[in-house]
Design an enzyme around this catalytic site. Structure first.
Site, PDB file in Angstrom:
ATOM      1  N   THR A  25       0.815  -1.215   0.000  1.00 36.71           N
ATOM      2  CA  THR A  25       0.000   0.000   0.000  1.00 36.71           C
ATOM      3  C   THR A  25       0.851   1.268   0.000  1.00 36.71           C
ATOM      4  O   THR A  25       1.992   1.250   0.477  1.00 36.71           O
ATOM      5  CB  THR A  25      -0.900  -0.015   1.259  1.00 36.71           C
ATOM      6  OG1 THR A  25      -1.506   1.245   1.412  1.00 36.71           O
ATOM      7  CG2 THR A  25      -0.099  -0.313   2.514  1.00 36.71           C
ATOM      8  N   ASP A  26       0.259   2.369  -0.479  1.00 37.11           N
ATOM      9  CA  ASP A  26       0.954   3.666  -0.412  1.00 37.11           C
ATOM     10  C   ASP A  26       1.058   4.174   1.027  1.00 37.11           C
ATOM     11  O   ASP A  26       1.831   5.080   1.319  1.00 37.11           O
ATOM     12  CB  ASP A  26       0.251   4.712  -1.302  1.00 37.11           C
ATOM     13  CG  ASP A  26      -1.211   4.961  -0.957  1.00 37.11           C
ATOM     14  OD1 ASP A  26      -1.730   4.330  -0.019  1.00 37.11           O
ATOM     15  OD2 ASP A  26      -1.841   5.808  -1.640  1.00 37.11           O
ATOM     16  N   GLU A  27       0.248   3.587   1.941  1.00 39.86           N
ATOM     17  CA  GLU A  27       0.225   4.100   3.312  1.00 39.86           C
ATOM     18  C   GLU A  27       1.550   3.890   4.041  1.00 39.86           C
ATOM     19  O   GLU A  27       1.795   4.526   5.063  1.00 39.86           O
ATOM     20  CB  GLU A  27      -0.904   3.442   4.122  1.00 39.86           C
ATOM     21  CG  GLU A  27      -2.260   3.709   3.518  1.00 39.86           C
ATOM     22  CD  GLU A  27      -3.421   3.588   4.496  1.00 39.86           C
ATOM     23  OE1 GLU A  27      -3.190   3.482   5.700  1.00 39.86           O
ATOM     24  OE2 GLU A  27      -4.560   3.609   4.022  1.00 39.86           O
ATOM     25  N   TYR A  66      -2.028  -0.407  11.099  1.00 39.62           N
ATOM     26  CA  TYR A  66      -2.142  -1.115   9.809  1.00 39.62           C
ATOM     27  C   TYR A  66      -0.933  -0.832   8.929  1.00 39.62           C
ATOM     28  O   TYR A  66      -0.272  -1.763   8.441  1.00 39.62           O
ATOM     29  CB  TYR A  66      -3.437  -0.693   9.078  1.00 39.62           C
ATOM     30  CG  TYR A  66      -3.413  -1.024   7.591  1.00 39.62           C
ATOM     31  CD1 TYR A  66      -3.474  -2.343   7.154  1.00 39.62           C
ATOM     32  CD2 TYR A  66      -3.306  -0.009   6.630  1.00 39.62           C
ATOM     33  CE1 TYR A  66      -3.432  -2.648   5.794  1.00 39.62           C
ATOM     34  CE2 TYR A  66      -3.268  -0.307   5.268  1.00 39.62           C
ATOM     35  CZ  TYR A  66      -3.326  -1.626   4.856  1.00 39.62           C
ATOM     36  OH  TYR A  66      -3.274  -1.927   3.513  1.00 39.62           O
ATOM     37  N   LYS A  77       2.063  -3.284   7.462  1.00 39.65           N
ATOM     38  CA  LYS A  77       2.332  -3.488   6.027  1.00 39.65           C
ATOM     39  C   LYS A  77       3.785  -3.114   5.705  1.00 39.65           C
ATOM     40  O   LYS A  77       4.455  -3.793   4.919  1.00 39.65           O
ATOM     41  CB  LYS A  77       1.368  -2.669   5.169  1.00 39.65           C
ATOM     42  CG  LYS A  77      -0.062  -3.167   5.146  1.00 39.65           C
ATOM     43  CD  LYS A  77      -0.244  -4.569   4.543  1.00 39.65           C
ATOM     44  CE  LYS A  77      -0.027  -4.619   3.039  1.00 39.65           C
ATOM     45  NZ  LYS A  77      -0.367  -5.958   2.487  1.00 39.65           N
TER      46      LYS A  77
HETATM   47  P1  NAD Z   1      -9.679  -7.304   2.272  1.00 38.13           P
HETATM   48  O1  NAD Z   1      -9.652  -7.020   3.738  1.00 38.13           O
HETATM   49  O2  NAD Z   1     -10.916  -7.020   1.502  1.00 38.13           O
HETATM   50  O3  NAD Z   1      -9.322  -8.839   2.003  1.00 38.13           O
HETATM   51  C1  NAD Z   1      -8.304  -9.511   2.680  1.00 38.13           C
HETATM   52  C2  NAD Z   1      -8.474 -11.003   2.422  1.00 38.13           C
HETATM   53  O4  NAD Z   1      -7.387 -11.685   3.069  1.00 38.13           O
HETATM   54  C3  NAD Z   1      -9.768 -11.591   2.982  1.00 38.13           C
HETATM   55  O5  NAD Z   1     -10.353 -12.462   2.042  1.00 38.13           O
HETATM   56  C4  NAD Z   1      -9.314 -12.370   4.212  1.00 38.13           C
HETATM   57  O6  NAD Z   1     -10.136 -13.462   4.521  1.00 38.13           O
HETATM   58  C5  NAD Z   1      -7.926 -12.792   3.800  1.00 38.13           C
HETATM   59  N1  NAD Z   1      -7.035 -13.053   4.961  1.00 38.13           N
HETATM   60  C6  NAD Z   1      -6.867 -12.266   6.049  1.00 38.13           C
HETATM   61  N2  NAD Z   1      -5.983 -12.832   6.888  1.00 38.13           N
HETATM   62  C7  NAD Z   1      -5.560 -13.984   6.290  1.00 38.13           C
HETATM   63  C8  NAD Z   1      -4.631 -14.989   6.651  1.00 38.13           C
HETATM   64  N3  NAD Z   1      -3.958 -14.933   7.803  1.00 38.13           N
HETATM   65  N4  NAD Z   1      -4.435 -16.027   5.799  1.00 38.13           N
HETATM   66  C9  NAD Z   1      -5.128 -16.095   4.625  1.00 38.13           C
HETATM   67  N5  NAD Z   1      -6.027 -15.170   4.249  1.00 38.13           N
HETATM   68  C10 NAD Z   1      -6.242 -14.124   5.067  1.00 38.13           C
HETATM   69  O7  NAD Z   1      -8.427  -6.527   1.677  1.00 38.13           O
HETATM   70  P2  NAD Z   1      -8.253  -5.829   0.248  1.00 38.13           P
HETATM   71  O8  NAD Z   1      -8.765  -4.443   0.316  1.00 38.13           O
HETATM   72  O9  NAD Z   1      -8.730  -6.745  -0.787  1.00 38.13           O
HETATM   73  O10 NAD Z   1      -6.657  -5.743   0.193  1.00 38.13           O
HETATM   74  C11 NAD Z   1      -5.879  -6.814  -0.333  1.00 38.13           C
HETATM   75  C12 NAD Z   1      -4.412  -6.461  -0.223  1.00 38.13           C
HETATM   76  O11 NAD Z   1      -4.153  -5.260  -0.940  1.00 38.13           O
HETATM   77  C13 NAD Z   1      -3.944  -6.185   1.211  1.00 38.13           C
HETATM   78  O12 NAD Z   1      -2.656  -6.714   1.350  1.00 38.13           O
HETATM   79  C14 NAD Z   1      -3.927  -4.670   1.320  1.00 38.13           C
HETATM   80  O13 NAD Z   1      -2.964  -4.243   2.259  1.00 38.13           O
HETATM   81  C15 NAD Z   1      -3.535  -4.295  -0.093  1.00 38.13           C
HETATM   82  N6  NAD Z   1      -4.007  -2.969  -0.566  1.00 38.13           N
HETATM   83  C16 NAD Z   1      -5.334  -2.631  -0.434  1.00 38.13           C
HETATM   84  C17 NAD Z   1      -5.764  -1.406  -0.953  1.00 38.13           C
HETATM   85  C18 NAD Z   1      -7.212  -0.983  -0.871  1.00 38.13           C
HETATM   86  O14 NAD Z   1      -7.532   0.155  -1.236  1.00 38.13           O
HETATM   87  N7  NAD Z   1      -8.134  -1.837  -0.444  1.00 38.13           N
HETATM   88  C19 NAD Z   1      -4.847  -0.544  -1.558  1.00 38.13           C
HETATM   89  C20 NAD Z   1      -3.492  -0.927  -1.653  1.00 38.13           C
HETATM   90  C21 NAD Z   1      -3.099  -2.153  -1.153  1.00 38.13           C
HETATM   91  O1  DAU Z   2      -4.160   3.940   0.520  1.00 36.68           O
HETATM   92  C1  DAU Z   2      -4.373   2.561   0.390  1.00 36.68           C
HETATM   93  C2  DAU Z   2      -5.205   2.078   1.542  1.00 36.68           C
HETATM   94  O2  DAU Z   2      -6.537   2.517   1.300  1.00 36.68           O
HETATM   95  C3  DAU Z   2      -5.170   0.562   1.728  1.00 36.68           C
HETATM   96  O3  DAU Z   2      -3.878   0.175   2.070  1.00 36.68           O
HETATM   97  C4  DAU Z   2      -6.146   0.129   2.840  1.00 36.68           C
HETATM   98  O4  DAU Z   2      -6.175  -1.282   2.932  1.00 36.68           O
HETATM   99  C5  DAU Z   2      -7.518   0.650   2.480  1.00 36.68           C
HETATM  100  O5  DAU Z   2      -8.433   0.329   3.506  1.00 36.68           O
HETATM  101  C6  DAU Z   2      -7.475   2.155   2.269  1.00 36.68           C
HETATM  102  O6  DAU Z   2      -7.187   2.841   3.520  1.00 36.68           O
HETATM  103  P1  DAU Z   2      -7.929   4.198   3.916  1.00 36.68           P
HETATM  104  O7  DAU Z   2      -7.831   4.398   5.373  1.00 36.68           O
HETATM  105  O8  DAU Z   2      -7.495   5.321   3.041  1.00 36.68           O
HETATM  106  O9  DAU Z   2      -9.434   3.782   3.452  1.00 36.68           O
HETATM  107  P2  DAU Z   2     -10.849   4.031   4.118  1.00 36.68           P
HETATM  108  O10 DAU Z   2     -11.872   3.679   3.091  1.00 36.68           O
HETATM  109  O11 DAU Z   2     -10.977   3.418   5.469  1.00 36.68           O
HETATM  110  O12 DAU Z   2     -10.884   5.616   4.293  1.00 36.68           O
HETATM  111  C7  DAU Z   2     -10.683   6.480   3.193  1.00 36.68           C
HETATM  112  C8  DAU Z   2     -10.722   7.902   3.718  1.00 36.68           C
HETATM  113  O13 DAU Z   2     -12.053   8.216   4.157  1.00 36.68           O
HETATM  114  C9  DAU Z   2      -9.835   8.125   4.934  1.00 36.68           C
HETATM  115  O14 DAU Z   2      -9.273   9.427   4.874  1.00 36.68           O
HETATM  116  C10 DAU Z   2     -10.794   8.034   6.118  1.00 36.68           C
HETATM  117  C11 DAU Z   2     -12.092   8.559   5.542  1.00 36.68           C
HETATM  118  N1  DAU Z   2     -13.320   7.982   6.110  1.00 36.68           N
HETATM  119  C12 DAU Z   2     -13.437   6.615   6.151  1.00 36.68           C
HETATM  120  C13 DAU Z   2     -14.557   6.017   6.670  1.00 36.68           C
HETATM  121  C14 DAU Z   2     -14.673   4.522   6.753  1.00 36.68           C
HETATM  122  C15 DAU Z   2     -14.365   8.798   6.533  1.00 36.68           C
HETATM  123  O15 DAU Z   2     -14.265  10.040   6.459  1.00 36.68           O
HETATM  124  N2  DAU Z   2     -15.486   8.210   7.052  1.00 36.68           N
HETATM  125  C16 DAU Z   2     -15.624   6.848   7.156  1.00 36.68           C
HETATM  126  O16 DAU Z   2     -16.673   6.387   7.679  1.00 36.68           O
END
Ligand code: NAD
Ligand code: DAU
Length: 356
Positions: free
Chosen positions: A132-134, A158, A162
């Site tokens: 992630t970019d975080e 988190y 990561k």
């Molecule tokens: P998600 O939470 O929707 O899905 C995670 C999946 O991993 C789930 O199916 C869960 O059951 C599985 N899991 C969790 N713990 C596990 C374990 N110990 N063993 C096997 N499986 C396990 O997450 P997502 O949003 O799909 O993100 C997927 C990946 O991409 C993550 O590594 C996250 O850090 C990264 N990522 C997410 C975003 C985003 O915006 N969602 C952006 C950049 C990177």
């Molecule tokens: O940047 C990549 C990341 O993006 C991934 O690594 C994470 O897995 C993914 O969950 C996401 O993280 P964020 O914290 O940016 O996503 P989230 O959707 O939780 O929140 C997006 C923005 O919106 C953040 O600034 C918090 C804000 N927010 C979120 C929720 C859930 C609100 O203002 N209200 C809300 O109820």
């Protein structure tokens, strides 16, 4: 075949569907099925011989070793993680266990398998870690976007977990020679996104007539990428990325949260107007800010474009419209994921984040 971990989650499921449709190469899908894992995301693959699902933990070294020995995948793509920042603030244990210890155990099992492979198979093998970019921390308004050489400054439990996993992956390459690739992507959105994250939460709350909780002043900036574009980036990095390298993936789409929420409201006003004719934006409620809330993320995605020719195909306007329409078209999926456990989370999180 390839081994995908976390393939029942939001991005993992999109990736599995996309991979099978685009390449036809079989997928072994290892997922623990935590609250975020949902086999309904993969319902369209029922009976598909190219998809083998195994419920299990990436931290279970013996299980991973036996899967590798039995199926001999040519690559592993690691999506499995605890992914929600707010949950990591409530309790970080699962984040440490899966994102750090789990990644370590997975790396060890993969390393043992990879080191015993015959020459050509060993040379072609890849371990792609999805991150992630975080991990780069937070940017001031005028700072340039994160490049791959930006210092690592994670601010939430988190992102710290990561960043730790990224470091482990790097070290397993540097020390042990494991052929790794890492991608650091910005915020994804699209189908199958669990409604604890901003965009799907706003859609489902708006439709249910509930408040739309915006943290703090809503001026935090994120870069948004349609999930299908993330999938194509990962495919491209797996295909042609240079071993040991990190690739940033982003949409060149920086937007403040409040603008995102207004965009979702405007689309719903058009596609599913409220029965009282009032705008959905009336439901916006400012609530207490997230502790340690990163102010701005922005991704410089020039390296993946320059080296691998990857660019996002979707604009934010086209991607967000598709996404809102997908939620309108899938009320059953939404109803099923809003289980008892989901309701408990929403209650705990938003009772604590009362109006600012
Ligand atoms: P998600 O939470 O929707 O899905 C995670 C999946 O991993 C789930 O199916 C869960 O059951 C599985 N899991 C969790 N713990 C596990 C374990 N110990 N063993 C096997 N499986 C396990 O997450 P997502 O949003 O799909 O993100 C997927 C990946 O991409 C993550 O590594 C996250 O850090 C990264 N990522 C997410 C975003 C985003 O915006 N969602 C952006 C950049 C990177
Ligand atoms: O940047 C990549 C990341 O993006 C991934 O690594 C994470 O897995 C993914 O969950 C996401 O993280 P964020 O914290 O940016 O996503 P989230 O959707 O939780 O929140 C997006 C923005 O919106 C953040 O600034 C918090 C804000 N927010 C979120 C929720 C859930 C609100 O203002 N209200 C809300 O109820």
């Amino acid at each position: 075949m390839i081994l995908i971990t976390g393939g029942a989650g939001f991005i993992g499921a999109n990736f599995v569907l996309d991979w099978l449709a685009k390449t036809g190469e079989p997928v072994l899908n290892l997922d623990k099925l935590t609250y975020a894992g949902n086999l309904e995301n993969l319902a369209s693959l029922e009976g598909h011989t190219g998809h083998v699902f195994v419920q299990g933990d990436i931290g279970d070294g013996a299980l991973v070793a036996s899967l590798l020995a039995q199926h001999r995948p040519r690559a592993v793509v690691n999506f499995a993680a605890e992914s929600h920042v707010d949950r990591s603030i409530h309790g970080a244990e699962d984040f440490i266990q899966t994102n750090i210890v789990g990644t370590f155990r997975l790396l060890e099992a993969v390393r043992a398998h990879w080191s015993a492979l015959p020459g050509a198979e060993q040379a072609a093998f890849r371990f792609l870690h999805v991150s992630t970019d975080e991990v780069y921390g937070s940017l001031a308004p005028n700072e340039p976007a994160f490049t791959e050489t930006h210092r690592t400054e994670p601010n939430s439990p988190y992102s710290a977990s990561k960043a730790a996993s990224d470091h482990l992956v790097r070290a397993w390459h540097h020390t042990h020679g494991l052929p790794v690739l890492t991608t650091n992507c910005s915020n994804n959105y699209g189908p199958f996104h669990f409604p604890e994250k901003l965009i799907p939460l706003m859609i489902v709350n708006a439709l249910a007539g509930k408040p739309l909780p915006v943290y703090g002043d809503g001026q935090q900036v994120r870069d948004w990428l349609y999930v299908g574009d993330h999938c194509s980036a990962i495919r491209r990095v797996l295909e042609a990325g240079r071993v040991g390298e990190t690739y940033n993936v982003g949409g060149w789409n920086e937007k403040p949260n409040l603008e995102i929420v207004h965009t979702v409201c405007a689309l719903l006003d058009e596609l599913r107007p409220r029965s009282d004719g009032q705008p959905y934006a009336q439901q916006i409620t400012f609530v207490k800010d997230r502790p340690g809330h990163d102010r701005r993320y922005a991704i410089d995605a020039r390296k993946i474009e320059r080296e691998l020719g990857w660019k996002p195909a979707e604009t934010f306007e086209s991607g967000i419209r598709k996404t809102v329409q997908w939620y309108l078209d899938h009320p059953e999926w939404v109803a099923h994921v809003q289980s008892g456990a989901y309701r408990e989370w929403v209650q705990a999180q938003y009772a604590a984040a009362a109006p600012a």
